[in-house]
Design an enzyme around this catalytic site. Structure first.
Site, PDB file in Angstrom:
ATOM      1  N   GLU A  73       4.144  71.419  56.600  1.00 35.44           N
ATOM      2  CA  GLU A  73       4.702  72.551  55.855  1.00 35.44           C
ATOM      3  C   GLU A  73       5.817  73.246  56.621  1.00 35.44           C
ATOM      4  O   GLU A  73       6.802  73.672  56.030  1.00 35.44           O
ATOM      5  CB  GLU A  73       3.604  73.549  55.491  1.00 35.44           C
ATOM      6  CG  GLU A  73       2.614  73.040  54.445  1.00 35.44           C
ATOM      7  CD  GLU A  73       3.273  72.683  53.123  1.00 35.44           C
ATOM      8  OE1 GLU A  73       4.406  73.127  52.861  1.00 35.44           O
ATOM      9  OE2 GLU A  73       2.647  71.937  52.348  1.00 35.44           O
ATOM     10  N   TYR A 155       4.816  81.651  51.992  1.00 36.35           N
ATOM     11  CA  TYR A 155       4.706  80.309  51.426  1.00 36.35           C
ATOM     12  C   TYR A 155       3.770  79.425  52.260  1.00 36.35           C
ATOM     13  O   TYR A 155       2.825  78.825  51.739  1.00 36.35           O
ATOM     14  CB  TYR A 155       6.079  79.622  51.309  1.00 36.35           C
ATOM     15  CG  TYR A 155       5.879  78.154  51.103  1.00 36.35           C
ATOM     16  CD1 TYR A 155       5.493  77.663  49.863  1.00 36.35           C
ATOM     17  CD2 TYR A 155       5.945  77.261  52.175  1.00 36.35           C
ATOM     18  CE1 TYR A 155       5.198  76.325  49.678  1.00 36.35           C
ATOM     19  CE2 TYR A 155       5.653  75.929  52.006  1.00 36.35           C
ATOM     20  CZ  TYR A 155       5.288  75.475  50.754  1.00 36.35           C
ATOM     21  OH  TYR A 155       4.978  74.157  50.593  1.00 36.35           O
ATOM     22  N   ASP A 173       7.804  78.482  46.418  1.00 39.44           N
ATOM     23  CA  ASP A 173       8.971  77.962  47.133  1.00 39.44           C
ATOM     24  C   ASP A 173      10.099  77.804  46.117  1.00 39.44           C
ATOM     25  O   ASP A 173       9.983  78.272  44.990  1.00 39.44           O
ATOM     26  CB  ASP A 173       8.630  76.632  47.813  1.00 39.44           C
ATOM     27  CG  ASP A 173       8.500  75.514  46.792  1.00 39.44           C
ATOM     28  OD1 ASP A 173       8.148  75.810  45.628  1.00 39.44           O
ATOM     29  OD2 ASP A 173       8.752  74.347  47.139  1.00 39.44           O
ATOM     30  N   CYS A 227      11.494  68.618  37.165  1.00 46.69           N
ATOM     31  CA  CYS A 227      12.179  69.872  36.831  1.00 46.69           C
ATOM     32  C   CYS A 227      13.219  70.164  37.906  1.00 46.69           C
ATOM     33  O   CYS A 227      13.195  71.192  38.572  1.00 46.69           O
ATOM     34  CB  CYS A 227      11.148  71.001  36.741  1.00 46.69           C
ATOM     35  SG  CYS A 227      11.755  72.508  35.957  1.00 46.69           S
ATOM     36  N   CYS A 243       7.435  75.268  27.899  1.00 51.33           N
ATOM     37  CA  CYS A 243       8.677  75.704  28.550  1.00 51.33           C
ATOM     38  C   CYS A 243       9.563  76.514  27.615  1.00 51.33           C
ATOM     39  O   CYS A 243      10.118  75.980  26.650  1.00 51.33           O
ATOM     40  CB  CYS A 243       9.443  74.491  29.085  1.00 51.33           C
ATOM     41  SG  CYS A 243      10.906  74.955  30.025  1.00 51.33           S
TER      42      CYS A 243
END
Length: 444
Positions: A73, A155, A173, A227, A243
């Site tokens: 991460e 995050y 994020d 996306c 959406c």
DNA sequence: AAATCGGGGAT
DNA sequence: ATCCCAGATTT
């Protein structure tokens, strides 16, 4: 009171962004569709091989996974998956557990990180590992306790807590911002703190308590592969029915999915100029011992702790004479190399320019090759080094090509290699030797 | 709130 | 060239 109302962020319909939320009907649909899609489409990434879920009860194994997730991460902060994979594998091979890492030196860590960027991350990882191990060795297991560790922000804390420890906490994020901004057609500035706060609120609503880690990764995976920023693949999106950006784009020709989130114009980079001198030391007698001089950057600021060729930041665009003078002063002050000493300039030649672009700086480097002949050899510098705090070392050709270097230094070195290649192609050996001995050798 | 802190891939 | 990426810290 009035002022804060005026600044309040709005969605596409001019409504208050704080009023946006997911309904009890759409939440289960989004969770189910996304997790189903993720189970079919998740990429096989090295840090996912250890972190599959909740069925491992052994504390040691669980903390091993947490460490791997932590490393991944942090590496993934502002960095693409593809770039991280190799760094992650090398890192885990060298330091398989937090205990291994805690025994490492900052020099080792810096070299391992070289080329990945944002070097603070590496220092924070090392400091965090030492802190945890020396403080008893228990890995923090909640998002709020993880945030106490340097380098772990909102995050990363959410990611480690949800992926490694199954805590039901969200992550936000760049991917999540984009996915949620599109799901809810949020046209507010995504950098605005009020907008960010509300996207966290929306992400908190969505995260599936049954599989928080997988759900969070699913949203990010969707943002990274379906996306996407410029060309989303809405036809294959598992949650296209939920959406609102897609829905709006179908009923209004002037609206596109890619209008969300709003684009934010960024400040132009500052322009910096530097003179870089690739100093090559040729020892008397032994041609094979040719070595390059590298100096270590300060452990704070830009490219902290990384090795580079001697360089001087210039006032602005400077001509050749000014650049050489700046380099000469630098070499004298740092290493005692000056005109009084018995060194010979075998070659001093401009190699070219290279523009290196950082997030906030556009650095134009003027690169020269400076081959010096030292009678005392490398020991000469050893003797004169006490008066300076400069940290330096010599590296031969072979070592330079395998050493961890920043991208800019690597580029400069490639320029040197190319230059030498061209020169040896165009000049016969005999001519080279004669020119060196008869023409090009000058006193410093 | 704005600046600092890398590097690279896609367009 | 421009965008932006599994962001965090400092000012």
């Amino acid at each position: 009171m009035q002022a804060s109302r005026v600044r309040k962020q709005t969605d596409a319909r001019g409504g208050d962004i704080e009023d946006i939320s997911f309904s009890n009907k759409e939440i289960p649909k989004i969770r189910t569709s996304l997790l189903e899609w993720y189970d079919e489409n998740r990429r096989d990434l090295p840090w996912r091989r250890l972190s599959s879920g909740q069925d491992d009860v052994h504390v040691e194994h669980r903390e091993r996974k947490a460490y791997a997730v932590w490393v991944s991460e942090v590496m993934l902060q502002q960095t693409r998956v593809q770039t991280v994979v190799d760094y992650f594998n090398r890192w885990m091979e060298k330091w398989p557990t937090i205990h291994h890492l805690a025994r490492a030196s900052i020099e080792e860590v810096n070299e391992m990180w070289a080329g990945l960027g944002y070097y603070r991350r590496a220092r924070f990882l090392l400091e965090g590992a030492k802190m945890i191990v020396e403080g008893g060795g228990e890995f923090p297991k909640t998002a709020s306790s993880l945030k106490m560790v340097k380098g772990i922000g909102n995050y990363t804390a959410g990611a480690i807590a949800s992926i490694a420890f199954e805590e039901t906490v969200p992550v936000v994020d760049g991917n999540v911002v984009r996915v949620i901004a599109r799901l809810k057609a949020i046209s507010a500035n995504p950098k605005n703190s009020a907008t960010v706060k509300n996207i966290w609120k929306l992400a908190r609503q969505l995260v599936d308590p049954k599989r928080p880690g997988d759900f969070n990764q699913a949203v990010m995976e969707l943002g990274a592969t379906v996306c996407s920023p410029a060309a989303p693949s809405c036809s294959t999106c598992p949650i296209s029915h939920q959406c609102q950006a897609l829905s709006l784009s179908r009923s209004n020709e002037s609206i596109q999915v890619t209008d969300y989130p709003m684009k934010v114009t960024k400040a132009k980079q500052r322009r910096d100029y530097s003179a870089v001198s690739v100093v090559e030391i040729v020892e008397e007698g032994s041609q094979s011992d040719s070595r390059y001089l590298l100096v270590k950057r300060p452990d704070q600021g830009l490219l902290a702790g990384q090795w580079e060729f001697p360089s001087v930041l210039l006032d602005g665009e400077a001509d050749l004479a000014s650049r050489r003078k700046a380099i000469d002063i630098f070499l004298k002050q740092s290493f005692g190399l000056d005109k009084e000493k018995s060194c010979k300039v075998v070659l001093r030649e401009e190699i070219g320019e290279y523009v290196h672009v950082f997030t906030h700086i556009r650095l134009k480097m003027h690169v020269e090759l400076l081959i010096l002949h030292l009678k005392g050899g490398i020991n000469f510098l050893q003797r004169n080094q006490e008066s300076t705090t400069m940290t330096w070392k010599f590296v031969d050709n072979k070592a330079l090509s395998t050493l961890g270097l920043t991208s800019g230094v690597r580029k400069v070195y490639n320029m040197i290699e190319e230059f030498k290649q061209n020169r040896s192609d165009s000049l016969p050996m005999k001519t080279r030797k004669n020119r060196r001995e008869n023409n090009l050798i000058k006193r410093c």
